[in-house]
Design a protein around this motif. Structure first.
Motif: not given
Lengths: 204, 204
Positions: A101-103, A49, A106, A64, B101-103, A116-117, A98, B98-99, B106, A66, B134
């Motif tokens: 990390s995810s909110t 990654k 980001v 990751e 959820s966060s990647t 990235r997006w 979490n 976690n990957y 997203v 968490p 993506n």
């Protein structure tokens, strides 16, 4: 011996602090992102990654934040970094991390990693402009509804604390006044006063 | 009795499947997102983040899919949904989730939820356009470097499987051909054949 791959200023700081808190025997290996060392064939063989943190144990490589934080808490139980014997409380710790990390992470990433997006320069500018608003709203949510005090989960320090601290350090560059969130501001100072943080701060 | 708050088509499906796999005694409570029921005062009192899933136990409310999945695995150990006695393998399960959820989640969210991170219609269009690229890249990463087979973690079904399945179901609407990823395509069919999934599919 454990090896932690990290880069200064990244979320890998949270794992770095947790290893110190645990009293773990580990080696820190710093990657220079300005030289794109995370893209080197040697590092991609460890983490395809191309991100940090990576924690390498005798069993293999973990990624990751968490997951790494929970692993450190579980493998150094004497450090009492998570409520290991209470699945509900452990899940609350995991849920908080979490969310970071995810909110929260980001939302922050849209400042410099918008590519990235989206592709257009106007989109990246738009994302960057919105970062202060988003990071403020998320920190307000943490301040109002999640943070128990004096530590994230209440009376006991846990793996939530170094992670919140790590992300709160980004607020200034995200153009957010941390003083708007008094609980988080006091928390930052409390975390920073811990010997584990003092030990690793010169590397970040 | 546990209560799972969910909405059809959301990532809450993963927790829904895991509860069935665990043989848990639970009540599913569906929210109608088209009526913005996740914004109701009643639901905000349960989850101020206004999202699903939420799992409510006698101890309180849990959020965030990876945390909920781990909680189900830990509280129903007989179902063997995670390597509970091996912190390294447990962390690998958590890292995979976690990957997602966060990647991966997203990346998907930039199709319809771009307004979280940008304001201009042109930015939202740009984000939406990039979703197939993506999601393809991330699924290729899972196919090539993470998926062990026949289940995500190898020979043993785990809480990674319903979560990957749930997100793989989004690929078609993300304009990605799942057939490009043969391991994931076969995995989807394997998951779908399980009684736990058949039991909850009519609700999703």
């Amino acid at each position: 011996m454990l090896k932690l791959y990290y880069a200064p200023g990244t979320c890998a700081m949270a794992a770095h602090i947790a290893l110190e808190e645990a009293g773990a025997d580990y080696e820190g290996i710093v990657l220079d992102f300005s030289k794109k060392q995370q893209q080197s064939p040697e590092f991609l063989a460890i983490n395809s990654k191309a991100r940090v943190p990576v924690l390498v144990s005798h069993a293999g490589a973990l990624t990751e934040t968490p997951a790494i934080l929970a692993y450190i808490a579980q493998t150094y139980p004497d450090a009492q970094l998570a409520p290991l014997n209470n699945p509900f409380e452990f899940a609350r710790v995991q849920a908080f991390n979490n969310y970071l990390s995810s909110t929260v992470h980001v939302a922050h990433a849209h400042k410099l990693r918008g590519h990235r997006w989206a592709d257009e320069p106007s989109s990246l500018d738009d994302m960057n402009r919105k970062v202060p608003e988003n990071m403020s709203a998320l920190m307000q949510m943490i301040e109002d509804t999640m943070f128990e005090g004096p530590w994230v989960m209440g009376e006991t320090y846990s793996i939530c604390d170094p992670y919140l601290y790590t992300i709160a350090r980004w607020l200034k560059s995200d153009r957010v006044e941390v003083a708007k969130f008094p609980k988080i501001q006091v928390h930052m100072a409390r975390v920073e006063a811990r010997p584990a943080v003092k030990a690793i701060l010169p590397h970040h």
